[in-house]
Design an enzyme around this catalytic site. Structure first.
Site, PDB file in Angstrom:
ATOM      1  N   ARG A 267      42.844  41.996  93.914  1.00  0.00           N
ATOM      2  CA  ARG A 267      43.841  41.983  94.986  1.00  0.00           C
ATOM      3  C   ARG A 267      44.166  40.575  95.467  1.00  0.00           C
ATOM      4  O   ARG A 267      44.810  40.383  96.483  1.00  0.00           O
ATOM      5  CB  ARG A 267      43.374  42.854  96.151  1.00  0.00           C
ATOM      6  CG  ARG A 267      43.144  44.279  95.693  1.00  0.00           C
ATOM      7  CD  ARG A 267      43.045  45.278  96.812  1.00  0.00           C
ATOM      8  NE  ARG A 267      42.643  46.571  96.276  1.00  0.00           N
ATOM      9  CZ  ARG A 267      43.485  47.436  95.718  1.00  0.00           C
ATOM     10  NH1 ARG A 267      44.767  47.157  95.646  1.00  0.00           N
ATOM     11  NH2 ARG A 267      43.034  48.582  95.240  1.00  0.00           N
TER      12      ARG A 267
ATOM     13  N   HIS B   4      40.414  45.310  83.398  1.00  0.00           N
ATOM     14  CA  HIS B   4      41.690  45.768  83.946  1.00  0.00           C
ATOM     15  C   HIS B   4      42.302  44.617  84.721  1.00  0.00           C
ATOM     16  O   HIS B   4      41.653  44.026  85.567  1.00  0.00           O
ATOM     17  CB  HIS B   4      41.472  46.997  84.851  1.00  0.00           C
ATOM     18  CG  HIS B   4      42.742  47.747  85.130  1.00  0.00           C
ATOM     19  ND1 HIS B   4      43.819  47.183  85.766  1.00  0.00           N
ATOM     20  CD2 HIS B   4      43.107  49.010  84.824  1.00  0.00           C
ATOM     21  CE1 HIS B   4      44.793  48.081  85.850  1.00  0.00           C
ATOM     22  NE2 HIS B   4      44.394  49.196  85.284  1.00  0.00           N
TER      23      HIS B   4
ATOM     24  N   TYR C  28      46.341  44.221  90.009  1.00  0.00           N
ATOM     25  CA  TYR C  28      47.467  45.083  90.377  1.00  0.00           C
ATOM     26  C   TYR C  28      48.667  44.274  90.908  1.00  0.00           C
ATOM     27  O   TYR C  28      49.748  44.812  91.066  1.00  0.00           O
ATOM     28  CB  TYR C  28      47.042  46.083  91.460  1.00  0.00           C
ATOM     29  CG  TYR C  28      45.966  47.027  91.015  1.00  0.00           C
ATOM     30  CD1 TYR C  28      46.130  47.783  89.859  1.00  0.00           C
ATOM     31  CD2 TYR C  28      44.788  47.176  91.739  1.00  0.00           C
ATOM     32  CE1 TYR C  28      45.147  48.664  89.444  1.00  0.00           C
ATOM     33  CE2 TYR C  28      43.797  48.051  91.328  1.00  0.00           C
ATOM     34  CZ  TYR C  28      43.979  48.788  90.187  1.00  0.00           C
ATOM     35  OH  TYR C  28      43.008  49.656  89.769  1.00  0.00           O
TER      36      TYR C  28
ATOM     37  N   HIS D  89      49.203  47.049  83.542  1.00  0.00           N
ATOM     38  CA  HIS D  89      50.358  47.884  83.878  1.00  0.00           C
ATOM     39  C   HIS D  89      51.581  47.036  83.541  1.00  0.00           C
ATOM     40  O   HIS D  89      51.696  45.907  84.027  1.00  0.00           O
ATOM     41  CB  HIS D  89      50.363  48.247  85.359  1.00  0.00           C
ATOM     42  CG  HIS D  89      49.193  49.098  85.768  1.00  0.00           C
ATOM     43  ND1 HIS D  89      49.036  49.602  87.028  1.00  0.00           N
ATOM     44  CD2 HIS D  89      48.126  49.543  85.061  1.00  0.00           C
ATOM     45  CE1 HIS D  89      47.921  50.325  87.094  1.00  0.00           C
ATOM     46  NE2 HIS D  89      47.349  50.295  85.908  1.00  0.00           N
TER      47      HIS D  89
ATOM     48  N   GLU E 104      49.326  49.824  79.519  1.00  0.00           N
ATOM     49  CA  GLU E 104      48.929  51.163  79.954  1.00  0.00           C
ATOM     50  C   GLU E 104      50.145  52.040  80.250  1.00  0.00           C
ATOM     51  O   GLU E 104      51.132  51.589  80.834  1.00  0.00           O
ATOM     52  CB  GLU E 104      48.050  51.053  81.214  1.00  0.00           C
ATOM     53  CG  GLU E 104      47.549  52.409  81.681  1.00  0.00           C
ATOM     54  CD  GLU E 104      46.511  52.312  82.792  1.00  0.00           C
ATOM     55  OE1 GLU E 104      46.291  51.218  83.333  1.00  0.00           O
ATOM     56  OE2 GLU E 104      45.927  53.359  83.111  1.00  0.00           O
TER      57      GLU E 104
ATOM     58  N   ASP F 277      46.510  56.806  79.728  1.00  0.00           N
ATOM     59  CA  ASP F 277      45.793  57.289  80.912  1.00  0.00           C
ATOM     60  C   ASP F 277      46.179  58.756  81.088  1.00  0.00           C
ATOM     61  O   ASP F 277      47.360  59.070  81.264  1.00  0.00           O
ATOM     62  CB  ASP F 277      46.193  56.452  82.139  1.00  0.00           C
ATOM     63  CG  ASP F 277      45.432  56.850  83.395  1.00  0.00           C
ATOM     64  OD1 ASP F 277      45.444  58.059  83.730  1.00  0.00           O
ATOM     65  OD2 ASP F 277      44.823  55.980  84.046  1.00  0.00           O
TER      66      ASP F 277
ATOM     67  N   HIS G 156      48.090  59.611  84.250  1.00  0.00           N
ATOM     68  CA  HIS G 156      49.454  59.058  84.240  1.00  0.00           C
ATOM     69  C   HIS G 156      50.360  59.839  83.285  1.00  0.00           C
ATOM     70  O   HIS G 156      51.517  60.116  83.618  1.00  0.00           O
ATOM     71  CB  HIS G 156      49.423  57.581  83.832  1.00  0.00           C
ATOM     72  CG  HIS G 156      48.606  56.723  84.737  1.00  0.00           C
ATOM     73  ND1 HIS G 156      48.372  55.387  84.493  1.00  0.00           N
ATOM     74  CD2 HIS G 156      47.949  57.016  85.895  1.00  0.00           C
ATOM     75  CE1 HIS G 156      47.614  54.887  85.466  1.00  0.00           C
ATOM     76  NE2 HIS G 156      47.332  55.861  86.317  1.00  0.00           N
TER      77      HIS G 156
ATOM     78  N   HIS H  24      42.095  56.028  79.365  1.00  0.00           N
ATOM     79  CA  HIS H  24      41.548  56.278  80.697  1.00  0.00           C
ATOM     80  C   HIS H  24      41.524  57.781  80.906  1.00  0.00           C
ATOM     81  O   HIS H  24      42.551  58.446  80.765  1.00  0.00           O
ATOM     82  CB  HIS H  24      42.425  55.625  81.770  1.00  0.00           C
ATOM     83  CG  HIS H  24      42.310  54.130  81.801  1.00  0.00           C
ATOM     84  ND1 HIS H  24      43.208  53.330  82.449  1.00  0.00           N
ATOM     85  CD2 HIS H  24      41.379  53.315  81.255  1.00  0.00           C
ATOM     86  CE1 HIS H  24      42.834  52.067  82.309  1.00  0.00           C
ATOM     87  NE2 HIS H  24      41.731  52.023  81.587  1.00  0.00           N
TER      88      HIS H  24
ATOM     89  N   ASP I 102      50.725  59.040  91.110  1.00  0.00           N
ATOM     90  CA  ASP I 102      49.458  58.663  90.487  1.00  0.00           C
ATOM     91  C   ASP I 102      48.284  58.869  91.452  1.00  0.00           C
ATOM     92  O   ASP I 102      48.053  58.032  92.315  1.00  0.00           O
ATOM     93  CB  ASP I 102      49.569  57.180  90.079  1.00  0.00           C
ATOM     94  CG  ASP I 102      48.327  56.670  89.393  1.00  0.00           C
ATOM     95  OD1 ASP I 102      47.500  57.494  88.967  1.00  0.00           O
ATOM     96  OD2 ASP I 102      48.174  55.434  89.281  1.00  0.00           O
TER      97      ASP I 102
ATOM     98  N   HIS J  92      44.205  60.078  91.060  1.00  0.00           N
ATOM     99  CA  HIS J  92      43.158  60.493  90.132  1.00  0.00           C
ATOM    100  C   HIS J  92      42.218  61.523  90.751  1.00  0.00           C
ATOM    101  O   HIS J  92      41.835  61.386  91.916  1.00  0.00           O
ATOM    102  CB  HIS J  92      42.328  59.281  89.689  1.00  0.00           C
ATOM    103  CG  HIS J  92      43.145  58.233  88.989  1.00  0.00           C
ATOM    104  ND1 HIS J  92      42.578  57.132  88.412  1.00  0.00           N
ATOM    105  CD2 HIS J  92      44.476  58.131  88.751  1.00  0.00           C
ATOM    106  CE1 HIS J  92      43.531  56.395  87.857  1.00  0.00           C
ATOM    107  NE2 HIS J  92      44.697  56.967  88.063  1.00  0.00           N
TER     108      HIS J  92
ATOM    109  N   GLU K 299      38.266  56.520  85.709  1.00  0.00           N
ATOM    110  CA  GLU K 299      38.698  55.777  86.905  1.00  0.00           C
ATOM    111  C   GLU K 299      38.830  56.789  88.034  1.00  0.00           C
ATOM    112  O   GLU K 299      39.836  56.849  88.733  1.00  0.00           O
ATOM    113  CB  GLU K 299      40.044  55.099  86.657  1.00  0.00           C
ATOM    114  CG  GLU K 299      40.036  54.032  85.576  1.00  0.00           C
ATOM    115  CD  GLU K 299      41.440  53.522  85.274  1.00  0.00           C
ATOM    116  OE1 GLU K 299      42.375  54.356  85.203  1.00  0.00           O
ATOM    117  OE2 GLU K 299      41.593  52.312  85.123  1.00  0.00           O
TER     118      GLU K 299
HETATM  119 ZN    ZN Z   1      46.287  55.596  87.985  1.00  0.00          ZN
HETATM  120 ZN    ZN Z   2      44.281  53.884  84.220  1.00  0.00          ZN
END
Ligand code: ZN
Ligand code: ZN
Length: 296
Positions: free
Chosen positions: A41, A71, A74, A111, A148, A182, A185, A219, A232, A234, A264
């Site tokens: 972040r 990963h 973001y 992403h 992804e 994923d 996703h 994922h 999205d 999870h 995840e």
């Molecule tokens: Zn996700």
């Molecule tokens: Zn993922």
């Protein structure tokens, strides 16, 4: 002939030191793991110290917990139409890729980006150009950038296989870029794979557009939101809208044998004090058929 099975693992915390993720991985019985190689972040982070790199590479569990996947942050948006914002993302991704190279990480999941107000095809073009720049800045790298599939929230790129196919076609060093599926996703984006027939159709489409060989990581997350919701969220394996059957197709598909499958899902413990990662891994392992028929 012993049948190969996917390498099941989880995204694990690196709080207190990158190498500590290996200990966490063994505790919940991961075969593979995913980590952040810097605070996901924040834009910048202090460089990796030689000691941190050594502690990671020479960790006693490093040979057993493999591959390690990273990963990316973001914050990155290689699709941004704003030149300065794109340059910032490009520099940050280059730094993350260099960290991965230093640590011996096999793949960096990214992403693709968000198109914002611009159209999808120009967004895809900008991402492909940026990826070529990042790969050129890290010559002879061994860590692959794994694009992804996304749930398609907002203007996210990557929720159709066509997006990923165009991206992969636009990158010059093709072997250094792959795909990461994923399950949450895919499902939120509208791909149904709960029945064996639908799963086969989806993978056939994936193979036609992208090629199953380009997939280097999966994922494994159940979805709180329904099919095609483009949201999205999870869920624990078997507790969402996908259900156990959808995961059975993935873990028993010989095309994914030996591929890292990474959870995840939400962290914590259930009401009986059992670790959720351990529980979800156990659920996935129970779905694997112990067949004696050789895999072709
Ligand atoms: Zn996700
Ligand atoms: Zn993922």
């Amino acid at each position: 002939m012993v049948r190969q099975t996917p390498r099941l693992g989880a995204h694990l915390s690196v709080a207190g030191g990158l190498h500590l993720a290996f200990d966490a991985a063994r505790k919940v019985r991961c075969d593979a793991m995913q980590i952040f190689v810097k605070n996901q972040r924040q834009w910048s982070a202090p460089p990796l110290s030689p000691d941190a790199v050594r502690a990671f590479r020479e960790h006693p569990q490093a040979a057993r917990v493999a591959p390690v996947i990273a990963h990316a942050s973001y914050l990155l948006n290689l699709a941004s139409a704003d030149r300065a914002a794109r340059a910032k993302s490009l520099a940050a991704l280059t730094d993350e890729l260099q960290r991965c190279e230093a640590l011996g990480v096999a793949g960096l999941v990214l992403h693709p980006g968000a198109a914002g107000d611009s159209d999808m095809s120009s967004a895809i073009r900008r991402i492909a150009v940026a990826l070529n720049d990042v790969l050129a800045a890290v010559p002879d790298g061994r860590c692959a950038i794994l694009l992804e599939t996304t749930a398609g929230q907002g203007s996210a790129v990557g929720w159709r296989f066509e997006h990923l196919a165009d991206l992969l076609a636009g990158v010059e060093a093709g072997d250094r870029v792959g795909a990461c599926l994923d399950t949450c996703h895919l499902f939120a984006a509208g791909y149904d794979f709960r029945t064996a027939d639908d799963y086969a159709l989806m993978i056939a489409e994936l193979d036609r557009l992208i090629g199953v060989r380009r997939v280097r990581c999966i994922h494994v997350n159940d979805s709180v939101k329904p099919l095609g919701s483009r949201v999205d969220r999870h869920a624990h394996i078997g507790e969402g809208e996908i259900g156990l059957a959808g995961f059975r197709h993935f873990v028993n598909d010989p095309r994914w044998a030996d591929l890292p499958m990474i959870l995840e899902t939400p962290k914590g413990e259930d009401d009986q004090g059992r670790d959720y990662d351990a529980l979800n891994l156990q659920r996935l392992r129970r779905l694997i058929r112990r067949s004696r028929t050789p895999v072709d």
